[in-house]
Scaffold this motif. Sequence first.
Motif, PDB file in Angstrom:
ATOM      1  N   ARG A   9       0.734  -1.296  -0.223  1.00 35.64           N
ATOM      2  CA  ARG A   9       0.101  -0.216  -0.066  1.00 35.64           C
ATOM      3  C   ARG A   9       0.699   1.309   0.065  1.00 35.64           C
ATOM      4  N   SER A  20      -0.860   4.262   1.057  1.00 36.15           N
ATOM      5  CA  SER A  20      -1.265   4.714   2.250  1.00 36.15           C
ATOM      6  C   SER A  20      -2.460   3.957   2.747  1.00 36.15           C
ATOM      7  N   TRP A  21      -3.227   4.321   3.696  1.00 33.84           N
ATOM      8  CA  TRP A  21      -4.297   3.508   4.358  1.00 33.84           C
ATOM      9  C   TRP A  21      -5.483   3.675   3.549  1.00 33.84           C
ATOM     10  N   LYS A  22      -5.579   4.229   2.318  1.00 28.18           N
ATOM     11  CA  LYS A  22      -6.825   4.385   1.334  1.00 28.18           C
ATOM     12  C   LYS A  22      -6.813   3.147   0.824  1.00 28.18           C
ATOM     13  N   ILE A  23      -8.144   2.503   0.683  1.00 28.17           N
ATOM     14  CA  ILE A  23      -8.211   1.258   0.120  1.00 28.17           C
ATOM     15  C   ILE A  23      -7.905   1.384  -1.314  1.00 28.17           C
ATOM     16  N   SER A  24      -8.114   2.692  -2.049  1.00 29.33           N
ATOM     17  CA  SER A  24      -7.751   2.895  -3.455  1.00 29.33           C
ATOM     18  C   SER A  24      -6.295   2.898  -3.667  1.00 29.33           C
ATOM     19  N   GLU A  25      -5.597   2.888  -2.578  1.00 23.59           N
ATOM     20  CA  GLU A  25      -3.851   2.858  -2.724  1.00 23.59           C
ATOM     21  C   GLU A  25      -3.348   1.582  -2.303  1.00 23.59           C
ATOM     22  N   TRP A  26      -4.189   0.464  -2.194  1.00 30.13           N
ATOM     23  CA  TRP A  26      -3.839  -0.702  -1.373  1.00 30.13           C
ATOM     24  C   TRP A  26      -2.927  -1.379  -2.493  1.00 30.13           C
TER      25      TRP A  26
END
Length: 176
Positions: A61, A63-69
């Motif tokens: 990832r 970041s912690w944003k799901i779209s950036e996993w």
Amino acid sequence: MFFAGLFAIYFTLRSTSPELWEMQSDKLNLTFSGINTAILVASSFTCQMGVFAAERLQAKRKSWKISEWGMVEWFFVTYVMGAIFVIGQVYEYALLVSEGVSLSSDSYGSAFYLTTGFHGLHVTGGLIAFLLIIGRGYAAKNFGHKEATSAIVVSYYWHFVDVVWVGLFAVIYLLK
């Protein structure tokens, strides 16, 4: 071919004992198994999200944003969903055994446990493969095409296992 043989065994035994099949299949919990199936099918979607990340050569990832996993996070979610499915199968087995349906109880029990049990072993093999790919994603200094290809190959296996389960679920739980 292996699962085709198991389907053939199931249909052959079912055709020779329709009354037994009707009586024993009434003991199945369609709602529980349907939810368990939905979890497994949903895991194919999370697996594919991991493949998309691997194709972008993104192992982890941003970041912690799901779209950036990355692939690792998506495959971990897939692993958890697959493990929940296997735990659900074990729970269902325990319930059925308590109701007198076992591998050696009758032809229904034999067919049920052979088909679903071998599928469960294949799911477990997929879970092990996910752990290896996740580990490889962490260990790789430069996540490249070789690592991405490994992830894609594991996803093919996982999707196949899911499709086989959809067929088994339809035959065992829905076909009357």
